[in-house]
Design a protein around this motif. Sequence first.
Motif, mmCIF file in Angstrom:
data_model
loop_
_atom_site.group_PDB
_atom_site.id
_atom_site.type_symbol
_atom_site.label_atom_id
_atom_site.label_comp_id
_atom_site.label_asym_id
_atom_site.label_seq_id
_atom_site.Cartn_x
_atom_site.Cartn_y
_atom_site.Cartn_z
ATOM 1 N N LEU A 151 0.816 -1.509 -0.090
ATOM 2 C CA LEU A 151 -0.420 -0.479 -0.068
ATOM 3 C C LEU A 151 0.763 1.702 0.441
ATOM 4 O O LEU A 151 0.639 2.115 -0.384
ATOM 5 C CB LEU A 151 -0.808 0.164 0.653
ATOM 6 C CG LEU A 151 -1.998 -1.349 1.197
ATOM 7 C CD1 LEU A 151 -2.421 -0.998 2.601
ATOM 8 C CD2 LEU A 151 -3.071 -0.657 0.140
ATOM 9 N N GLN A 152 2.085 1.106 0.250
ATOM 10 C CA GLN A 152 2.674 2.108 0.408
ATOM 11 C C GLN A 152 4.739 1.555 0.433
ATOM 12 O O GLN A 152 5.396 0.837 0.886
ATOM 13 C CB GLN A 152 2.569 3.060 2.010
ATOM 14 C CG GLN A 152 3.207 4.178 2.491
ATOM 15 C CD GLN A 152 2.796 4.938 3.173
ATOM 16 O OE1 GLN A 152 1.932 5.078 3.394
ATOM 17 N NE2 GLN A 152 3.287 5.716 4.121
ATOM 18 N N ASP A 153 5.563 2.596 -0.029
ATOM 19 C CA ASP A 153 6.899 2.140 -0.323
ATOM 20 C C ASP A 153 7.283 2.663 1.391
ATOM 21 O O ASP A 153 7.048 3.201 2.110
ATOM 22 C CB ASP A 153 7.246 3.760 -0.917
ATOM 23 C CG ASP A 153 8.553 3.677 -0.555
ATOM 24 O OD1 ASP A 153 9.142 2.212 -1.283
ATOM 25 O OD2 ASP A 153 9.889 4.436 -0.816
ATOM 26 N N PHE A 154 7.818 1.336 1.457
ATOM 27 C CA PHE A 154 8.432 0.761 2.723
ATOM 28 C C PHE A 154 9.962 0.279 2.162
ATOM 29 O O PHE A 154 10.822 -1.046 2.998
ATOM 30 C CB PHE A 154 7.925 0.015 3.605
ATOM 31 C CG PHE A 154 6.861 0.502 4.323
ATOM 32 C CD1 PHE A 154 7.106 1.786 5.098
ATOM 33 C CD2 PHE A 154 5.172 0.417 4.289
ATOM 34 C CE1 PHE A 154 5.859 2.196 6.035
ATOM 35 C CE2 PHE A 154 4.772 1.615 4.738
ATOM 36 C CZ PHE A 154 4.562 2.270 5.568
ATOM 37 N N GLY A 155 10.129 0.271 1.111
ATOM 38 C CA GLY A 155 11.652 -0.511 0.516
ATOM 39 C C GLY A 155 11.056 -2.204 -0.430
ATOM 40 O O GLY A 155 10.028 -2.406 -0.163
ATOM 41 N N ASN A 156 11.937 -2.631 -0.835
ATOM 42 C CA ASN A 156 11.706 -4.295 -1.636
ATOM 43 C C ASN A 156 11.187 -3.979 -2.414
ATOM 44 O O ASN A 156 9.537 -4.236 -2.667
ATOM 45 C CB ASN A 156 11.416 -5.092 -0.623
ATOM 46 C CG ASN A 156 11.770 -5.066 1.142
ATOM 47 O OD1 ASN A 156 11.840 -4.583 2.169
ATOM 48 N ND2 ASN A 156 13.457 -5.783 0.715
ATOM 49 N N ALA A 158 10.714 -6.097 -4.929
ATOM 50 C CA ALA A 158 9.425 -6.944 -5.870
ATOM 51 C C ALA A 158 8.741 -7.596 -4.722
ATOM 52 O O ALA A 158 7.316 -8.046 -4.949
ATOM 53 C CB ALA A 158 10.688 -8.469 -6.083
ATOM 54 N N TYR A 159 9.249 -7.728 -3.208
ATOM 55 C CA TYR A 159 8.246 -8.050 -2.449
ATOM 56 C C TYR A 159 6.629 -6.993 -2.492
ATOM 57 O O TYR A 159 6.006 -7.804 -2.439
ATOM 58 C CB TYR A 159 8.617 -8.407 -0.883
ATOM 59 C CG TYR A 159 8.311 -8.400 0.408
ATOM 60 C CD1 TYR A 159 7.932 -9.526 0.697
ATOM 61 C CD2 TYR A 159 8.038 -7.181 1.539
ATOM 62 C CE1 TYR A 159 6.751 -9.371 1.813
ATOM 63 C CE2 TYR A 159 7.312 -7.461 2.033
ATOM 64 C CZ TYR A 159 6.667 -8.317 2.477
ATOM 65 O OH TYR A 159 5.958 -8.826 3.497
ATOM 66 N N SER A 160 6.936 -6.105 -2.290
ATOM 67 C CA SER A 160 5.845 -5.151 -2.683
ATOM 68 C C SER A 160 5.423 -5.002 -3.550
ATOM 69 O O SER A 160 3.648 -5.391 -3.038
ATOM 70 C CB SER A 160 6.972 -3.716 -2.422
ATOM 71 O OG SER A 160 7.566 -3.124 -1.461
ATOM 72 N N ALA A 161 6.334 -5.513 -4.861
ATOM 73 C CA ALA A 161 4.769 -5.482 -5.791
ATOM 74 C C ALA A 161 4.340 -7.264 -5.434
ATOM 75 O O ALA A 161 2.967 -7.066 -5.847
ATOM 76 C CB ALA A 161 6.132 -5.771 -7.514
ATOM 77 N N ALA A 162 4.534 -7.636 -4.785
ATOM 78 C CA ALA A 162 3.922 -9.373 -5.129
ATOM 79 C C ALA A 162 2.949 -9.501 -3.505
ATOM 80 O O ALA A 162 1.966 -9.105 -4.376
ATOM 81 C CB ALA A 162 5.070 -9.966 -4.817
ATOM 82 N N LYS A 163 2.833 -8.349 -3.206
ATOM 83 C CA LYS A 163 1.675 -8.064 -1.753
ATOM 84 C C LYS A 163 1.160 -6.659 -2.896
ATOM 85 O O LYS A 163 -0.307 -7.735 -2.240
ATOM 86 C CB LYS A 163 2.347 -7.661 -0.751
ATOM 87 C CG LYS A 163 3.528 -8.310 -0.106
ATOM 88 C CD LYS A 163 2.701 -9.418 0.331
ATOM 89 C CE LYS A 163 3.806 -10.477 1.561
ATOM 90 N NZ LYS A 163 2.457 -11.688 1.511
ATOM 91 N N ALA A 164 1.354 -6.084 -2.993
ATOM 92 C CA ALA A 164 0.079 -5.015 -3.967
ATOM 93 C C ALA A 164 -0.317 -6.278 -5.108
ATOM 94 O O ALA A 164 -2.034 -6.129 -4.917
ATOM 95 C CB ALA A 164 0.915 -3.824 -4.555
ATOM 96 N N VAL A 187 -5.083 -9.315 4.989
ATOM 97 C CA VAL A 187 -4.188 -9.115 6.525
ATOM 98 C C VAL A 187 -2.998 -8.183 5.876
ATOM 99 O O VAL A 187 -2.754 -8.937 4.968
ATOM 100 C CB VAL A 187 -4.953 -9.956 7.160
ATOM 101 C CG1 VAL A 187 -3.667 -8.983 8.836
ATOM 102 C CG2 VAL A 187 -6.001 -10.582 7.869
ATOM 103 N N ALA A 188 -3.112 -6.666 5.864
ATOM 104 C CA ALA A 188 -1.756 -6.442 5.503
ATOM 105 C C ALA A 188 -1.101 -5.730 6.847
ATOM 106 O O ALA A 188 -1.728 -4.938 7.894
ATOM 107 C CB ALA A 188 -2.049 -5.231 5.075
ATOM 108 N N LEU A 249 -0.290 3.631 8.681
ATOM 109 C CA LEU A 249 -0.769 4.277 7.462
ATOM 110 C C LEU A 249 -1.808 4.980 7.519
ATOM 111 O O LEU A 249 -1.461 5.934 6.380
ATOM 112 C CB LEU A 249 -1.327 2.818 6.845
ATOM 113 C CG LEU A 249 -0.062 1.911 6.533
ATOM 114 C CD1 LEU A 249 -0.623 1.305 5.147
ATOM 115 C CD2 LEU A 249 0.827 2.949 4.873
ATOM 116 N N SER A 250 -2.213 5.477 9.277
ATOM 117 C CA SER A 250 -3.601 6.380 9.472
ATOM 118 C C SER A 250 -2.475 7.401 9.600
ATOM 119 O O SER A 250 -3.288 8.847 9.720
ATOM 120 C CB SER A 250 -4.270 5.612 9.966
ATOM 121 O OG SER A 250 -4.236 5.550 10.953
#
Length: 265
Positions: A151-156, A158-164, A187-188, A249-250
């Motif tokens: 949902l937001q940039d925290f690095g990684n 490939a991992y982040s793209a996969a979770k999105a 669940v995120a 995130l909030s």
Amino acid sequence: MTAMRRFEAHGILITGAARGIGAATARRLAQEGAHVLVTDVDLGEAEKTASSIRELGGSAEAFICDVADRTSVEAAVAHAVHAFGSLDVLVNNAYGCTPDAPLFEDEPDEVWARDLDLTLTGAYRCSRAALAHLVASGRGAIVNIGSVNGLQDFGNHAYSAAKAGLMSLTRTLAGHAAERGVRVNLVAPGTVRTTAWEGREADLEALRELYPLGRVGEPDDIAAAVAFLASRDAAWITGTTLCVDGGLLSVNARFRRENRQDSGV
């Protein structure tokens, strides 16, 4: 107080369940009456988790499962159905997360492909293999373990793209499966204290200050959210992403603190 028994006689398969969030989820669901298949590529550690559940009076078996291999996935699903009589809940928890190269252009294709295969395509393989059985159970549910990284940039990268992508798959599969009686949610989590952080306690302490609720997450925090979404308490919820992130995130906790100091509040 007597523990809730929302999963009495449910057959449940959890991937990547030898440690961390997967293991905590296995313990929680078994505590609530489920028969749990603890799957992982590390069968020895999976058996330790299953054994610890049985020692506490729960029902659990260990089974090797490589989510990158269709045959392995189908064997795990078939074993769960045979051992428990039904498959009622699938928890897609297995993932891959490789540290980024210093420069994006230096990221190897193999790293990108592996992280997406384990994290996104692995959940697809497991859901595909399980879906007909979840339909047959009459109370089927899939809970995917995503990440705030989707949902937001925290690095990684490939991992982040996969979770999105996993969030998107959650929505599309929820739409497909709803008329067949199966719910699909995600669940995120934010930062969770798992074995991945061993030896990095100072980093966890620093991260704690970024969380409005004043701490990083524990595996049991995520397990509780999974249990809710998998249960009939969430009978009218599908296709949703539930952030379990301590408010990360909030609310920008650091900005609020600094702003108070600067304004004299």
